[in-house]
Motif scaffolding. Structure first.
Motif, PDB file in Angstrom:
ATOM      1  N   HIS A 242       0.753  -1.143  -0.063  1.00 28.71           N
ATOM      2  CA  HIS A 242      -0.124  -0.247  -0.112  1.00 28.71           C
ATOM      3  C   HIS A 242       0.780   1.098   0.022  1.00 28.71           C
ATOM      4  O   HIS A 242       0.286   2.129  -0.753  1.00 28.71           O
ATOM      5  N   ASP A 243       2.090   0.976   0.624  1.00 28.78           N
ATOM      6  CA  ASP A 243       2.909   2.249   0.990  1.00 28.78           C
ATOM      7  C   ASP A 243       4.296   2.086   0.060  1.00 28.78           C
ATOM      8  O   ASP A 243       5.433   1.483   1.398  1.00 28.78           O
ATOM      9  N   PRO A 244       4.499   1.824  -1.125  1.00 24.45           N
ATOM     10  CA  PRO A 244       6.009   0.934  -1.378  1.00 24.45           C
ATOM     11  C   PRO A 244       6.875   2.061  -0.991  1.00 24.45           C
ATOM     12  O   PRO A 244       7.111   3.082  -1.142  1.00 24.45           O
ATOM     13  N   LEU A 245       8.021   0.962  -0.891  1.00 21.72           N
ATOM     14  CA  LEU A 245       9.346   2.270  -0.945  1.00 21.72           C
ATOM     15  C   LEU A 245       9.470   3.046  -1.970  1.00 21.72           C
ATOM     16  O   LEU A 245       9.190   2.996  -3.380  1.00 21.72           O
ATOM     17  N   PRO A 246      10.255   4.662  -1.878  1.00 27.36           N
ATOM     18  CA  PRO A 246       9.738   5.422  -2.807  1.00 27.36           C
ATOM     19  C   PRO A 246      11.448   5.112  -4.356  1.00 27.36           C
ATOM     20  O   PRO A 246      12.579   5.628  -3.466  1.00 27.36           O
ATOM     21  N   ILE A 247      10.959   4.825  -4.926  1.00 24.94           N
ATOM     22  CA  ILE A 247      12.269   3.962  -5.658  1.00 24.94           C
ATOM     23  C   ILE A 247      12.625   5.132  -6.489  1.00 24.94           C
ATOM     24  O   ILE A 247      12.197   6.956  -6.749  1.00 24.94           O
ATOM     25  N   GLY A 248      14.129   5.850  -6.085  1.00 28.19           N
ATOM     26  CA  GLY A 248      15.002   7.189  -6.962  1.00 28.19           C
ATOM     27  C   GLY A 248      16.541   7.265  -5.945  1.00 28.19           C
ATOM     28  O   GLY A 248      16.823   6.673  -5.261  1.00 28.19           O
ATOM     29  N   TYR A 261       7.535  11.865  18.299  1.00 30.58           N
ATOM     30  CA  TYR A 261       6.873  11.251  16.820  1.00 30.58           C
ATOM     31  C   TYR A 261       5.728  12.564  16.502  1.00 30.58           C
ATOM     32  O   TYR A 261       4.282  12.352  17.754  1.00 30.58           O
ATOM     33  N   HIS A 262       5.444  12.852  15.660  1.00 26.52           N
ATOM     34  CA  HIS A 262       4.183  13.989  15.433  1.00 26.52           C
ATOM     35  C   HIS A 262       3.233  13.437  14.223  1.00 26.52           C
ATOM     36  O   HIS A 262       3.862  12.975  13.351  1.00 26.52           O
ATOM     37  N   TYR A 263       1.909  12.261  15.397  1.00 29.48           N
ATOM     38  CA  TYR A 263       1.567  11.385  13.920  1.00 29.48           C
ATOM     39  C   TYR A 263       0.419  12.498  13.869  1.00 29.48           C
ATOM     40  O   TYR A 263      -0.741  12.712  14.972  1.00 29.48           O
ATOM     41  N   ASN A 264       0.474  11.916  12.740  1.00 30.01           N
ATOM     42  CA  ASN A 264      -1.195  12.688  11.657  1.00 30.01           C
ATOM     43  C   ASN A 264      -1.948  11.426  11.167  1.00 30.01           C
ATOM     44  O   ASN A 264      -1.210  11.179   9.941  1.00 30.01           O
ATOM     45  N   PRO A 265      -2.873  11.568  11.140  1.00 30.23           N
ATOM     46  CA  PRO A 265      -3.725   9.936  10.660  1.00 30.23           C
ATOM     47  C   PRO A 265      -4.418  10.565   8.751  1.00 30.23           C
ATOM     48  O   PRO A 265      -4.437   9.723   8.798  1.00 30.23           O
ATOM     49  N   ASP A 266      -4.202  11.744   9.079  1.00 26.97           N
ATOM     50  CA  ASP A 266      -4.580  12.063   7.385  1.00 26.97           C
ATOM     51  C   ASP A 266      -3.474  11.374   6.398  1.00 26.97           C
ATOM     52  O   ASP A 266      -3.614  11.155   5.611  1.00 26.97           O
ATOM     53  N   LEU A 267      -2.270  10.946   6.891  1.00 29.60           N
ATOM     54  CA  LEU A 267      -1.385  10.085   5.997  1.00 29.60           C
ATOM     55  C   LEU A 267      -0.613   9.242   5.886  1.00 29.60           C
ATOM     56  O   LEU A 267      -0.382   7.963   5.260  1.00 29.60           O
ATOM     57  N   PHE A 268      -2.475   7.996   7.064  1.00 30.79           N
ATOM     58  CA  PHE A 268      -2.430   7.064   6.796  1.00 30.79           C
ATOM     59  C   PHE A 268      -3.229   6.307   6.398  1.00 30.79           C
ATOM     60  O   PHE A 268      -4.237   6.726   7.194  1.00 30.79           O
ATOM     61  N   TRP A 269      -3.039   5.567   5.893  1.00 28.53           N
ATOM     62  CA  TRP A 269      -4.428   5.164   5.473  1.00 28.53           C
ATOM     63  C   TRP A 269      -5.380   3.722   6.349  1.00 28.53           C
ATOM     64  O   TRP A 269      -6.251   3.785   5.467  1.00 28.53           O
ATOM     65  N   ASP A 270      -4.362   3.096   7.278  1.00 34.05           N
ATOM     66  CA  ASP A 270      -4.873   2.727   7.807  1.00 34.05           C
ATOM     67  C   ASP A 270      -5.741   2.659   9.483  1.00 34.05           C
ATOM     68  O   ASP A 270      -5.116   1.914  10.451  1.00 34.05           O
ATOM     69  N   ALA A 271      -5.286   4.666   9.437  1.00 32.96           N
ATOM     70  CA  ALA A 271      -5.606   4.854  10.798  1.00 32.96           C
ATOM     71  C   ALA A 271      -6.840   4.683  11.428  1.00 32.96           C
ATOM     72  O   ALA A 271      -7.870   5.051   9.950  1.00 32.96           O
ATOM     73  N   ALA A 272      -6.894   4.762  12.247  1.00 38.15           N
ATOM     74  CA  ALA A 272      -9.359   4.589  12.648  1.00 38.15           C
ATOM     75  C   ALA A 272      -9.580   6.251  12.576  1.00 38.15           C
ATOM     76  O   ALA A 272      -8.907   7.296  12.977  1.00 38.15           O
ATOM     77  N   GLU A 273     -10.890   6.207  12.240  1.00 36.79           N
ATOM     78  CA  GLU A 273     -11.434   7.274  12.248  1.00 36.79           C
ATOM     79  C   GLU A 273     -11.256   8.045  13.009  1.00 36.79           C
ATOM     80  O   GLU A 273     -11.834   9.510  13.455  1.00 36.79           O
ATOM     81  N   GLY A 289      11.518   4.727  17.014  1.00 41.08           N
ATOM     82  CA  GLY A 289      12.999   4.216  17.529  1.00 41.08           C
ATOM     83  C   GLY A 289      13.506   5.864  17.871  1.00 41.08           C
ATOM     84  O   GLY A 289      13.228   6.624  18.722  1.00 41.08           O
ATOM     85  N   VAL A 290      14.628   5.594  18.157  1.00 41.83           N
ATOM     86  CA  VAL A 290      16.026   6.754  18.563  1.00 41.83           C
ATOM     87  C   VAL A 290      16.641   7.548  17.398  1.00 41.83           C
ATOM     88  O   VAL A 290      16.901   9.134  18.237  1.00 41.83           O
ATOM     89  N   VAL A 291      16.039   7.383  16.326  1.00 39.99           N
ATOM     90  CA  VAL A 291      16.289   8.301  15.619  1.00 39.99           C
ATOM     91  C   VAL A 291      15.797   7.915  14.105  1.00 39.99           C
ATOM     92  O   VAL A 291      15.553   7.087  13.902  1.00 39.99           O
ATOM     93  N   TRP A 292      15.748   9.702  14.172  1.00 40.69           N
ATOM     94  CA  TRP A 292      15.021   9.764  12.433  1.00 40.69           C
ATOM     95  C   TRP A 292      16.373  10.716  11.607  1.00 40.69           C
ATOM     96  O   TRP A 292      16.530  11.616  11.872  1.00 40.69           O
ATOM     97  N   ILE A 293      16.343  10.015  10.414  1.00 37.47           N
ATOM     98  CA  ILE A 293      17.306  10.320  10.134  1.00 37.47           C
ATOM     99  C   ILE A 293      16.403  10.498   8.598  1.00 37.47           C
ATOM    100  O   ILE A 293      16.081  10.254   7.661  1.00 37.47           O
ATOM    101  N   ASP A 294      15.762  11.843   8.030  1.00 37.70           N
ATOM    102  CA  ASP A 294      15.224  12.683   6.985  1.00 37.70           C
ATOM    103  C   ASP A 294      15.821  13.373   5.605  1.00 37.70           C
ATOM    104  O   ASP A 294      16.293  13.835   5.831  1.00 37.70           O
ATOM    105  N   LEU A 295      14.343  12.138   5.325  1.00 37.99           N
ATOM    106  CA  LEU A 295      14.633  12.450   3.983  1.00 37.99           C
ATOM    107  C   LEU A 295      14.086  13.665   2.955  1.00 37.99           C
ATOM    108  O   LEU A 295      13.692  14.596   3.973  1.00 37.99           O
ATOM    109  N   ASN A 296      14.673  14.280   1.910  1.00 34.27           N
ATOM    110  CA  ASN A 296      14.501  15.431   1.175  1.00 34.27           C
ATOM    111  C   ASN A 296      13.084  14.626   0.778  1.00 34.27           C
ATOM    112  O   ASN A 296      12.093  15.703  -0.027  1.00 34.27           O
ATOM    113  N   LYS A 297      12.286  13.864   0.682  1.00 33.57           N
ATOM    114  CA  LYS A 297      10.649  13.578   0.940  1.00 33.57           C
ATOM    115  C   LYS A 297      10.034  13.474   1.765  1.00 33.57           C
ATOM    116  O   LYS A 297      10.691  13.111   2.738  1.00 33.57           O
ATOM    117  N   PRO A 298       9.188  14.287   1.578  1.00 33.55           N
ATOM    118  CA  PRO A 298       8.206  15.217   2.266  1.00 33.55           C
ATOM    119  C   PRO A 298       8.286  13.697   3.291  1.00 33.55           C
ATOM    120  O   PRO A 298       6.860  12.551   1.960  1.00 33.55           O
TER     121      PRO A 298
END
Length: 344
Positions: A242-248, A261-273, A289-298
């Motif tokens: 449903h959420d494939p690895l963004p090839i590139g 961790y900023h949880y936004n249910p709008d970004l998750f197809w399986d979030a509860a209504e 977990g203990v670290v987030w390596i942020d990519l230039n893809k939002p």
């Protein structure tokens, strides 16, 4: 004359463990990698190789003394790095190369009082939105903490130490021998992150990554240096149907240690209504977990997980998920100059 306490005794003391040797000596090797000293369901040769591969930077997955696809993948990666035939088997040439690391696979240490009174989070609600009410997402108990610190499972830890089901101060424990020789971390790192690296047994000296390649078909993250040499490899969860690895090709935007961790249910197809937005506190049981390596893809990144045994077996929402110890180690190798490639 003031007696100088070695670094490893100080680190172990902060973690609630002490060497059973006298101050000034290394932690005691267990007499341990022969068949009589390990439970019957742990393969001695595989256990030793898993510990050696982990120390070399080729993560075999959780250390459990059993064959599995990530053990075979770690062997294959190590063989490639060493210029050996890439059989994925623990053959004679690979065994000889690994045995250049002659340190024992097991060590013996003693549990201290402060390990049993650490700041645990025993009751973590299953729903993400409910976890936001907690002050910290720490380890549930001493077994979970030690299992993660020594890159293994609670099951193996208890197999090695049955008495740990009722932990007591002064108890002698047998543990995978993963304490690194160098913990002189960069002083520019925050004290909290340096403590986390020590807790996870991550050495201060790591190869520097010029490029990271995440291979979807193999569920692996590979690290290459500036000479395009493979210098590390870790098991990874790489998206889902449903959420494939963004090839590139991507780049690293920033690295966040001990993130909220900023949880936004709008970004998750399986979030509860009924779910609303929530901010979860940091800690090893934080969803990333203990670290987030942020990519230039939002909204995409490389991160840790509170469930290391499920790496490569569960699915993610498109991000790359590593064990906390592998994610922390990777963070010490990377910078915003590191290239990132996601491939099929």
């Amino acid at each position: 004359m003031k007696r100088r306490v070695p670094w490893y005794c100080l680190i172990l003391a902060t973690a609630g463990l002490v060497s059973i040797q006298a101050v000034g000596q290394a932690p005691k090797p267990a007499e341990a990698t022969h068949a009589a000293s390990l439970p019957a369901n742990i393969d001695v040769a595989i256990f030793r190789a898993q510990v050696q591969l982990d120390r070399a930077g080729f993560g075999p997955g959780v250390i459990d003394g059993r064959k599995g696809r990530f053990f075979a993948a770690a062997l294959k990666g190590y063989q490639a790095a060493q210029g050996l035939p890439q059989s994925g088997e623990l053959d004679g040439g690979t065994r000889a190369a690994l045995d250049k690391d002659a340190a024992p696979a097991l060590m013996t240490m003693v549990l201290k009082d402060d390990a049993l009174t650490a700041d645990f989070t025993p009751d973590i609600p299953p729903k993400i939105v409910d976890q936001a009410a907690l002050p910290h997402l720490g380890y549930r108990d001493i077994v979970e903490r030690l299992a993660e610190r020594f890159h293994t499972t609670p099951q193996l830890l208890l197999a090695l130490n049955p008495a740990l089901r009722a932990p007591q101060a002064g108890m002698e424990l047998r543990l995978p021998s993963l304490i690194p020789a160098d913990r002189a971390y960069d002083v520019s790192l925050s004290p909290q992150w340096r403590d986390t690296l020590a807790t996870l047994n991550i050495g201060a000296r790591q190869p520097q990554a010029a490029k990271i390649v995440v291979d979807k078909s193999e569920s692996l993250l590979k690290v290459y240096d500036s000479q395009d040499r493979l210098v590390a490899q870790f098991p990874a969860t790489t998206g889902s149907a449903h959420d494939p690895l963004p090839i590139g090709k991507w780049s690293i935007h920033a690295i966040a240690f001990l993130p909220t961790y900023h949880y936004n249910p709008d970004l998750f197809w399986d979030a509860a209504e009924s779910d609303g937005k929530a901010v979860l506190p940091p800690g090893p049981n934080n969803p990333v977990g203990v670290v987030w390596i942020d990519l230039n893809k939002p909204h995409y990144g490389i991160h840790g997980t509170p469930e290391p045994a499920r790496i490569g077996r569960s699915q993610s929402h498109g991000c790359v998920r590593l064990s906390n110890w592998d994610a922390a180690r990777l963070a010490q190798m990377t910078s915003t100059a590191t290239q990132v490639v996601f491939q099929e």
